[in-house]
Design an enzyme around this catalytic site. Sequence first.
Site, PDB file in Angstrom:
ATOM      1  N   ASP B  55       3.921  97.296  16.121  1.00 55.67           N
ATOM      2  CA  ASP B  55       4.190  96.776  14.778  1.00 55.67           C
ATOM      3  C   ASP B  55       3.335  97.468  13.701  1.00 55.67           C
ATOM      4  O   ASP B  55       2.150  97.722  13.901  1.00 55.67           O
ATOM      5  CB  ASP B  55       3.891  95.273  14.733  1.00 55.67           C
ATOM      6  CG  ASP B  55       4.832  94.457  15.613  1.00 55.67           C
ATOM      7  OD1 ASP B  55       5.318  94.997  16.619  1.00 55.67           O
ATOM      8  OD2 ASP B  55       5.062  93.278  15.296  1.00 55.67           O
ATOM      9  N   HIS B  57       4.207  96.559  10.006  1.00 58.54           N
ATOM     10  CA  HIS B  57       4.216  95.461   9.029  1.00 58.54           C
ATOM     11  C   HIS B  57       3.679  95.829   7.651  1.00 58.54           C
ATOM     12  O   HIS B  57       2.858  95.118   7.075  1.00 58.54           O
ATOM     13  CB  HIS B  57       3.443  94.261   9.583  1.00 58.54           C
ATOM     14  CG  HIS B  57       4.239  93.464  10.568  1.00 58.54           C
ATOM     15  ND1 HIS B  57       5.448  92.897  10.245  1.00 58.54           N
ATOM     16  CD2 HIS B  57       4.014  93.160  11.866  1.00 58.54           C
ATOM     17  CE1 HIS B  57       5.933  92.277  11.308  1.00 58.54           C
ATOM     18  NE2 HIS B  57       5.091  92.423  12.310  1.00 58.54           N
ATOM     19  N   ASP B  83       9.419  96.489  13.597  1.00 54.32           N
ATOM     20  CA  ASP B  83       8.571  95.704  12.692  1.00 54.32           C
ATOM     21  C   ASP B  83       7.775  96.610  11.762  1.00 54.32           C
ATOM     22  O   ASP B  83       6.545  96.555  11.691  1.00 54.32           O
ATOM     23  CB  ASP B  83       7.670  94.744  13.473  1.00 54.32           C
ATOM     24  CG  ASP B  83       8.398  93.464  13.859  1.00 54.32           C
ATOM     25  OD1 ASP B  83       9.634  93.448  13.763  1.00 54.32           O
ATOM     26  OD2 ASP B  83       7.748  92.482  14.253  1.00 54.32           O
ATOM     27  N   ASN B 115      12.355  92.596  15.301  1.00 50.41           N
ATOM     28  CA  ASN B 115      12.988  91.370  14.814  1.00 50.41           C
ATOM     29  C   ASN B 115      12.824  91.189  13.307  1.00 50.41           C
ATOM     30  O   ASN B 115      13.568  90.437  12.686  1.00 50.41           O
ATOM     31  CB  ASN B 115      12.458  90.142  15.560  1.00 50.41           C
ATOM     32  CG  ASN B 115      10.990  89.921  15.346  1.00 50.41           C
ATOM     33  OD1 ASN B 115      10.181  90.844  15.472  1.00 50.41           O
ATOM     34  ND2 ASN B 115      10.605  88.711  15.005  1.00 50.41           N
ATOM     35  N   HIS B 116      11.873  91.903  12.707  1.00 48.49           N
ATOM     36  CA  HIS B 116      11.736  91.801  11.252  1.00 48.49           C
ATOM     37  C   HIS B 116      12.705  92.712  10.511  1.00 48.49           C
ATOM     38  O   HIS B 116      12.827  92.591   9.294  1.00 48.49           O
ATOM     39  CB  HIS B 116      10.300  92.094  10.825  1.00 48.49           C
ATOM     40  CG  HIS B 116       9.414  90.899  10.961  1.00 48.49           C
ATOM     41  ND1 HIS B 116       9.092  90.080   9.899  1.00 48.49           N
ATOM     42  CD2 HIS B 116       8.813  90.353  12.046  1.00 48.49           C
ATOM     43  CE1 HIS B 116       8.317  89.095  10.322  1.00 48.49           C
ATOM     44  NE2 HIS B 116       8.127  89.239  11.624  1.00 48.49           N
ATOM     45  N   HIS B 255      11.400  96.283  21.380  1.00 48.68           N
ATOM     46  CA  HIS B 255      10.459  95.575  20.521  1.00 48.68           C
ATOM     47  C   HIS B 255       9.904  94.300  21.157  1.00 48.68           C
ATOM     48  O   HIS B 255       8.709  94.075  21.188  1.00 48.68           O
ATOM     49  CB  HIS B 255      11.108  95.218  19.176  1.00 48.68           C
ATOM     50  CG  HIS B 255      10.170  94.459  18.280  1.00 48.68           C
ATOM     51  ND1 HIS B 255       9.102  95.057  17.665  1.00 48.68           N
ATOM     52  CD2 HIS B 255      10.099  93.141  17.945  1.00 48.68           C
ATOM     53  CE1 HIS B 255       8.417  94.150  16.975  1.00 48.68           C
ATOM     54  NE2 HIS B 255       9.001  92.982  17.125  1.00 48.68           N
ATOM     55  N   HIS B 329       5.574  93.407  19.219  1.00 46.33           N
ATOM     56  CA  HIS B 329       5.986  92.046  18.888  1.00 46.33           C
ATOM     57  C   HIS B 329       4.868  91.006  18.885  1.00 46.33           C
ATOM     58  O   HIS B 329       4.934  90.039  18.137  1.00 46.33           O
ATOM     59  CB  HIS B 329       7.085  91.607  19.869  1.00 46.33           C
ATOM     60  CG  HIS B 329       7.861  90.399  19.456  1.00 46.33           C
ATOM     61  ND1 HIS B 329       8.245  90.148  18.159  1.00 46.33           N
ATOM     62  CD2 HIS B 329       8.358  89.359  20.189  1.00 46.33           C
ATOM     63  CE1 HIS B 329       8.940  89.019  18.123  1.00 46.33           C
ATOM     64  NE2 HIS B 329       9.012  88.514  19.326  1.00 46.33           N
TER      65      HIS B 329
END
Lengths: 372, 441
Positions: B55, B57, B83, B115-116, B255, B329
């Site tokens: 990730d 982010h 992500d 998932n983001h 992910h 994740h």
Amino acid sequence: MSNTNIPDLRTLLASRRGGSTRRGARGPPGPPGSSQSGRGAAADDAVRNTDQDAAGSRVSCVELGYLNDPYAKLFATQPSTRRLPLLNRGSYVRTSAIDLLIDRFMSTAPGEPKQIVSLGAGTDTRFFRLQDKYPPAELVYHEIDFPLNTAAKLAAIQRHPQLFTKLPDKAASLTTGATSYSSSSYNVHALDLRSMADSTVEAAPPLPNLNPAIPTLILSEMCLIYLQASTVSSILSKFLTTYIPAPTPVSLILYEPILPNDAFGKVMTSNLASRNIQLPTLSVYPELGDQRARLKQYGFVDGARAADTEWLWRKWVSEEEKERVAGLEMLDELEELELLLRHYCIAWGWRDGGQGVFSKAWGELHDSAEQS
Amino acid sequence: MSIGGSDLDKAIAQLRACRPIPENQVRELCYKARELLIEEGNVVGVDAPVTICGDIHGQFHDLMELFRVGGDVPDTNYLFMGDFVDRGFYSLESFLLLLCLKVRYPDRITLIRGNHESRQITTVYGFYDECVRKYGSANVWRYCCDVFDFLALGALVTGAATSLSPTEGPLAENAEAMPDIDADIEIETLNSAGEVMFRYARNSDSQTSESSQTLGSSPARPDPTPTRVGAAGTGASGSSNGTSRNEGGAVLCVHGGLSPLIDTIDKIRLLDRKQEVPHEGAMCDLLWSDPDDIDGWGLSPRGAGFLFGGDIVKRFNHNNDISLIARAHQLVMEGFKEMFDNTIVTVWSAPNYCYRCGNVAAILELGEDGSNAGFQRRSNGDRGGGGGGWVLGSNDGTSTRNSTDNLRLPEGPGRRYRVFEAAPQDSRGMPAKKPVADYFL
């Protein structure tokens, strides 16, 4: 992070060209009494402003259905911003765990008068919620906060009929611009708590209508943590010997952060310091065991318990309620939530001779040391 | 305005400085990216060497630190496991830079979906608000979401060497006793200065397999008994002395994790991925699930995806000729965490996540199998559709249904973890707002 924290890059670029524009005083706050100095005043402002932060969190929780509190939005001065799911969950655990302790207190020995003193109450709505839940005659409620905060709160009460009709005199005695208010059930004291700790003054500052003879619960939700440990000791000593002397049953509920020394705790301390917020007692009582020990030291000798909010979520919230809350928002931040919840605790202790109202209310309510 | 050639390089330079590119360039870029991604299968074939990242982010400055530690594109091949956006302040710049690099160097960088990367999640966790704030409208967010729908769901890395050649770097101050340099090095952990913190050899004499031995538990303070950790590695390999060094299985990157609806990689290939992430089903599970110390499957407290145990991972790996699942994740404070006898690893690449968590980050380097130029392909199955043409063993009926104890798993790849901390703010002349993390006050 709420949405308003996302920087507008264009303004950043503009300000960069104009050089650094760091605002706000930095550095640790001065010792009590130095609040007249610029640095101390800035630190006081920072602490006072934490209240609107809390109010915003409460509104976010209410709007999403975590908490039922029709009064929360009446006190919030900023437009409501939806908080991240993990913050909503944290606010929920904090509020519902303290509610549980207070509900047990209120419903023990019904009909007998009780008293609650909320330190640094700010915009807390607990008094109004309790009015709806318990016969008004049984409860005397006191709030103590900085005059700026109490003035804002009383002004909000005056503005909203939903609030002032809850007062025994329908706020008849509430004057515009007032910083204090007294009545048989609700009292607001404009007071810097540190003035209670001043050892050079013999008499404690007066708290009108405070009854020294009825069971009293003292509540500090993110309040005493902002003071020096010695100041906190002096304040509680004043309560336990002068305001509410033995043998009157008295108790304390603390809600505050713990574990400042691990990676998360270190970042928390430094992030808050950059907002000019210091948490002096955090390093003095870093663990749950320290919290229990300090309660005993203050004189809450008949019970001294503490648990972090992660544990409280698992153990105090029913499965049914967990399911309801989990269904409110999709929560993707599980690991972060757990980290966050483990860094806040509720500690509760009491003095009532071992057979009084607090022993009855809380004796069976175990903490994480007794029941894992 | 077109965004080919030198325009693309200009855009990359601008984004590297953490400055967003104009809306019309974003539209063009997203269009180009979609054309490229639409050609990729649901499971992208990737050849080692490759550096696998978790990730990001929106922590742009930390992404720059990642490139500093791991090497720049196109010198290093990268595989990002999703992500890219949400939570941090610079989701836009981070994602667009990765996308530019993808368009510029399509064979050097692989992006798979997290998932983001979803319309619904980005409206809650910040990317939507960031786009509106930076551009004054939601157009850019829409262009990006259209790209999200075309991102692959997984990647299969082949050709990774089963042992590392030891890094010729200085040892970190607190480094543990190192195994013989001639030994078969299975795992190495390096800090951001390139100093070796931790290293151990594949030691097949010891078969003490400990379930869910977690290597990543404290790379900064290595396990005092590294040979025992090494033993867990051998437990996973299940091989004896003399095994050929370079017959490792492939590495599946995804992910989140596995799905009860997916027992072969071919089933991933059959999904229709070009859509918003659904609330349930195989595609959702791949992006949302987590490994956990349970047997079989469990309900996920996240409200999407499932929890899966070590038995599930071992059976899946065995049936699909996979030696390791790499996934992201979940925040891990140490940057990475191996579980289930080293059959699955969580890689987390956002240091001090949300400017609050105090964690370190990691990336995983898989080396190239030098002696055997290219991974030996097995052909006891039909060719999978799309992707890089990696062919799965079908292994029908060869696995024991109820016990995973005796499964012979392919030898895992040599794994080099580089651990790094958050980039110092204001360090590179890029605009960096002092982040404000929320606490309960």
